[in-house]
Write an enzyme that holds these catalytic residues in place. Structure first.
Site: not given
Ligand code: ARG
Length: 458
Positions: A24, A111, A156, A278, A286, A291, A318, A323, A326
């Site tokens: 991530s 977590n 209206t 354009s 425009n 828009e 959790y 993940q 985000k």
């Molecule tokens: N990258 C994880 C998230 O965004 C962080 C927490 C990961 N926890 C785990 N036990 N793998 O949620």
């Protein structure tokens, strides 16, 4: 480092495709400053609880600041094999403080760490959004004040209804954005709760003084329940609900600006600097900003629905699903902030074509209600007056004239109650200035409303 935090338990290396799939870092790298701030507070918390020494804490803090410097200088190297921002920073910390880095994660889990980072980010961004909403509100009040005499048709069903002040129309948006601001302030209170110390889900065996750490991080409160704390994303859903409602408002305003900027309306001129042309039609100008804002609204709704759907039916506590929160969360925040920023820049540049709006307000029988009110004042019951004016409108339509363009004897053929004082009553300015009920469009009202609005903002 090619070692994993969990190497002790595993005999096989993680598959490369799995590393890429589970990583991530592309998203959570944007949280680095919150992760470092959180880790620094955690170090001090560990020392405060006597889990590590004060010297160890200070070395760790120094190392974390050095990592921050590397990230900000652009020299930090990211890799999928380190999965997320937490592991990246801890890994790099070892280069600065050696084996001591291995103490940082005592009494903590990723977590509670990610829950903390996300809340720190959310608090910061909420404050920024509140500031931006204030800017938009101020720009609206300024534009309203600068154009206090400008009259336009109020609509209206997108049909001309009754004349209003342009300022009154603008201040309707002020109300919407002020409510948005209040929604963000309200969700802030529930975001401002520190989850750190919840560890993986059950709390920790170390004697952490969570209130002390919360104080270091500027949180007003600490979470009550560790299982809730690591798995709660309500603050994201609340913020994105507020963001979605705010985008609804921006999209409504945008739609009006697009209409108003068209040749059909010609109510406003948008600044050249905020429009594009354009590539094929040389005459085009425009209204891209409104828009795009209108278009981006769908994106923010999508982000909200993504998080709602993500969290739906998740068992405690959790789950790795989380993940995925985000990307949507940050996308919505960035999108809203971008829209608010461009709006507050564009608003002061809008030019209203007051001749066009005023003319539009004086054509299309917008004074029909006022003619009925006139008859009521002379003693006719409202329903009867409504029917009487209806007949006059039908007649005037046939003559291709407005009500105030009919001769007095013609008007009197609809009711003997009509006298020459009908004409001023049918004028746009009287129509506006007679709407003096609190919240109505009379100029004296709107002036006071703008004054109050500024106070409410402060
Ligand atoms: N990258 C994880 C998230 O965004 C962080 C927490 C990961 N926890 C785990 N036990 N793998 O949620």
């Amino acid at each position: 480092m090619s070692q994993k935090a969990w190497d002790g338990r595993f005999s096989d290396k993680t598959d490369r495709a799995v590393e890429a799939f589970t990583s991530s870092i592309d998203v959570d790298r944007h949280l680095y400053r919150y992760d470092i701030d959180g880790s620094i507070a955690h170090c001090r918390g560990l020392a405060h609880a006597g889990v590590i020494t004060a010297e160890e804490a200070e070395s760790l803090v120094g190392g974390l600041e050095a990592v921050r410097g590397e990230i900000e200088a652009g020299s930090f190297v990211y890799s999928d094999s380190l999965e997320d921002i937490h592991m990246h920073i801890e890994d790099r910390l070892a280069a600065h403080v050696g084996a001591l880095a291995r103490k940082l994660h005592t009494a903590r889990s990723r977590n509670d760490q990610i829950a903390l980072d996300a809340r720190l980010y959310a608090k910061d961004q909420t404050e920024k959004i509140v500031g931006q909403l204030k800017d938009v509100c101020r720009a609206l009040a300024d534009l309203a004040e600068a154009n206090i005499d400008v009259v336009m048709p109020g609509y209206t069903h997108l049909q001309r209804a009754q004349p209003v002040l342009f300022a009154h129309h603008l201040m309707a948006y002020f109300e919407m954005f002020l409510r948005d601001l209040q929604r963000f302030e309200d969700s802030f209170r529930r975001t401002d709760v520190m989850p750190l110390g919840s560890a993986a889900l059950a709390g920790t065996t170390y004697p952490l003084d969570r209130l002390h750490t919360a104080g270091l991080l500027g949180f007003s409160d600490i979470s009550e329940n560790s299982m809730d704390a690591v798995s709660d994303r309500d603050f994201m859903m609340e913020m994105l609900s507020a963001a979605s409602i705010c985008m609804v408002h921006l999209s409504r305003f945008s739609e009006e600006l697009v209409l108003w900027a068209s040749a059909e309306f010609s109510f406003v001129d948008l600044p050249d600097a905020f429009c594009t042309g354009s590539s094929i039609m040389p005459q085009k100008k425009n209204p891209d900003i409104p828009e795009l804002v209108r278009g981006k609204t769908g994106r923010v709704f999508g982000d909200l629905v993504a998080i709602l759907t993500l969290m739906k039916s998740l068992p405690l506590a959790y789950n790795r699903d989380m993940q995925e929160d985000k990307g949507s969360f940050m996308d919505a925040v960035d999108t809203l902030q971008g829209c608010l920023d461009i709006f507050s820049r564009m608003l002061p540049e809008i030019r209203i074509n007051r001749d066009v709006t005023e003319k539009a307000a004086s054509r299309g029988y917008l004074n029909a209600t006022d003619m009925a009110d006139y008859l009521v004042e002379k003693g006719m019951p409202f329903r009867e007056a409504h029917a009487c004016v209806g007949r006059a409108v039908a007649y005037a339509l046939g003559e291709k004239k407005e009500l105030h363009e009919l001769e007095l004897d013609v008007l009197r053929s609809f009711s003997e109650l009509i006298e020459s004082d009908i004409y001023p009553a049918l004028s746009v300015h009287q129509m506006i200035d007679r709407r003096k009920t609190y919240g109505g469009t009379a100029k004296s009202n709107v002036q006071k409303a703008i004054e109050r609005a500024r106070k409410r903002l402060a």
